[in-house]
Design an enzyme around this catalytic site. Structure first.
Site, PDB file in Angstrom:
ATOM      1  N   GLU A 248      41.035  68.980  69.346  1.00  0.00           N
ATOM      2  CA  GLU A 248      39.801  69.255  68.606  1.00  0.00           C
ATOM      3  C   GLU A 248      39.768  70.700  68.111  1.00  0.00           C
ATOM      4  O   GLU A 248      39.325  70.980  66.994  1.00  0.00           O
ATOM      5  CB  GLU A 248      38.576  68.971  69.491  1.00  0.00           C
ATOM      6  CG  GLU A 248      38.447  67.523  69.955  1.00  0.00           C
ATOM      7  CD  GLU A 248      38.345  66.551  68.801  1.00  0.00           C
ATOM      8  OE1 GLU A 248      37.768  66.915  67.760  1.00  0.00           O
ATOM      9  OE2 GLU A 248      38.846  65.413  68.927  1.00  0.00           O
TER      10      GLU A 248
ATOM     11  N   ASP B 212      47.292  67.356  66.447  1.00  0.00           N
ATOM     12  CA  ASP B 212      48.175  67.005  67.565  1.00  0.00           C
ATOM     13  C   ASP B 212      49.225  68.087  67.770  1.00  0.00           C
ATOM     14  O   ASP B 212      49.522  68.486  68.909  1.00  0.00           O
ATOM     15  CB  ASP B 212      48.884  65.668  67.298  1.00  0.00           C
ATOM     16  CG  ASP B 212      47.989  64.471  67.574  1.00  0.00           C
ATOM     17  OD1 ASP B 212      46.904  64.652  68.164  1.00  0.00           O
ATOM     18  OD2 ASP B 212      48.379  63.338  67.208  1.00  0.00           O
TER      19      ASP B 212
END
Length: 436
Positions: free
Chosen positions: A285, A366
């Site tokens: 995030e 990611d």
């Protein structure tokens, strides 16, 4: 050119165009969904064996098949109802009925769309109840009571009436006040409202449904604060949301304006994941924040809003379009309904484009998480999340292309595994700079 002008000014022709557009859009979505439902799922990969055994994989396949079939039946019923509504001039008939009791044009427009929204909600109600209290319950996800369901539904209706009705009323005022420039003025208003609501979601909307509590001191809070410091993430608080009152599924997100960001963890995430996996999920995030995905998303949202409003401005004054849907004369709110239906193919294309960009952003987030934490922690976190939520491991590629905002699990795992080849010293140097 005269022939084309005559065709597009003919109400019957326009009615056929609206119905054909709606049918083609639904037909394409139906084909994609059926392809995904019938798509062959291979045996589970050995790399996932720690989290998904043969029994759980069989459960996962059954869950996704049932969910897809339910969505197909709901979509078919909604399409059939809308098609009949158009074929029998339902919009015009409803408007004439309302005109006999409501003289004020804007108020009539609000009631018109309110009735359509309620009708849509009633059609979807049996499917929603079955989804929550049968499908989700049988697979161990649903924890909400019928009382919570009713409360959520009422709150949702009120929010829809306040925000949806308020924006519709503002749109009608802008059309009457600003003439040909209404689309620009209302586009600015709509963007401002959506930006404020999304930015202040945890303050304005979330507390109406869930309780947020500060994360208690302990290893997890220490690890999160360390990660925020290491990545120079402007953290103003870490909160736990009581998501388990509705579902056992897990997630996490951050929200907030400017440099004041709140991290929100589902209590189910804390219960199911060890500290290193939770920090990996949060690092993902944070990656969205550090790679500026939020402002990019705002730009895309603004473009979508202004393109949509500019196109609507071309049809807002078409008397023929109102007649095509059964009205006796020009009615702006009926043209708005017709525009939504005609806009479906372009909306589908725009969503595909947005999803392509979103999947790219997910890969980048990611990669950031892997560099901030580790390949192993991120990989285990993703595997456990997908396993716990029974997410589809082998969706049809076309279904992914059209509908997925996130890449499938195996594609994400392959991408982060490739990052193992990065030089360790380079990673450590970047970490120290806080720009992982």
């Amino acid at each position: 050119m005269d022939l084309i002008a005559n065709l597009i000014s003919n109400p019957l022709t326009l009615k056929l165009v609206v119905i054909a557009t709606l049918s083609l859009s639904y037909g394409f979505s139906l084909i994609v969904s059926i392809l995904n439902l019938k798509h062959r799922r291979p045996r589970i990969e050995s790399s996932l064996a720690e989290f998904i055994d043969e029994n759980k994989y069989a459960q996962l396949l059954a869950y996704n098949k049932e969910k897809s079939r339910l969505a197909l039946w709901e979509g078919l019923l909604s399409f059939a109802a809308l098609l009949l509504f158009l074929l029998f001039d339902g919009p015009g008939q409803l408007d004439r009925m309302l005109a006999s009791v409501i003289a004020h044009a804007r108020l009539r427009a609000l009631v018109f769309f309110g009735i359509l929204s309620l009708a849509s909600g009633l059609l979807s109600l049996p499917f929603s109840l079955y989804h929550d209290f049968s499908l989700e319950a049988r697979y161990g996800f649903n924890t909400k009571t019928i009382g919570i369901y009713i409360s959520d539904t009422i709150k949702g209706l009120i929010l829809g009436a306040v925000f949806g009705g308020g924006l519709l009323y503002l749109l009608l005022i802008c059309i009457d006040t600003f003439g040909s420039l209404f689309w620009l003025i209302f586009g600015l208003i709509l963007f401002a409202v959506t930006f404020i609501i999304s930015s202040l979601y945890t303050t304005l909307i979330l507390p109406l449904f869930n309780k947020l509590s500060p994360l208690e001191a302990g290893d997890l809070k220490t690890a999160i604060e360390k990660l925020a410091s290491q990545t120079r993430f402007p953290l103003s608080g870490v909160y736990v949301m009581n998501a388990s009152k509705r579902s056992k599924k897990s997630n996490a997100f951050f929200s907030g304006l400017g440099r004041f960001k709140k991290i929100v963890l589902f209590d189910t995430l804390i219960a199911n994941h060890p500290v290193d996996e939770i920090t990996a999920i949060l690092a993902h995030e944070i990656g969205h924040y550090k790679r500026h995905h939020i402002p990019y998303g705002n730009v895309l949202s603004a473009l979508s809003i202004f393109i949509t409003m500019a196109l609507f401005s071309l049809l807002v004054g078409s008397r023929s379009l109102s007649l095509a849907l059964g009205a006796a004369d020009l009615q702006v709110h009926i043209n708005l309904l017709a525009f939504f239906l005609l806009y479906e193919p372009l909306s589908l294309l725009m969503n595909i484009g947005t999803n392509i960009i979103s999947r790219r952003f997910e890969y980048q987030a990611d990669a950031y998480a892997v560099r901030a934490v580790s390949v192993e922690s991120m990989g285990r976190a993703l595997k456990r999340l997908f396993a716990d939520n029974l997410s589809d491991l082998y969706p049809h590629p076309l279904y992914v292309f059209v509908n997925y905002s996130h890449p499938p699990l195996l594609a994400r795992l392959k991408a982060i595994e490739a990052l193992k080849t990065l030089d360790t010293q380079t990673l450590e140097a970047v970490k120290k700079e806080g720009g992982v």
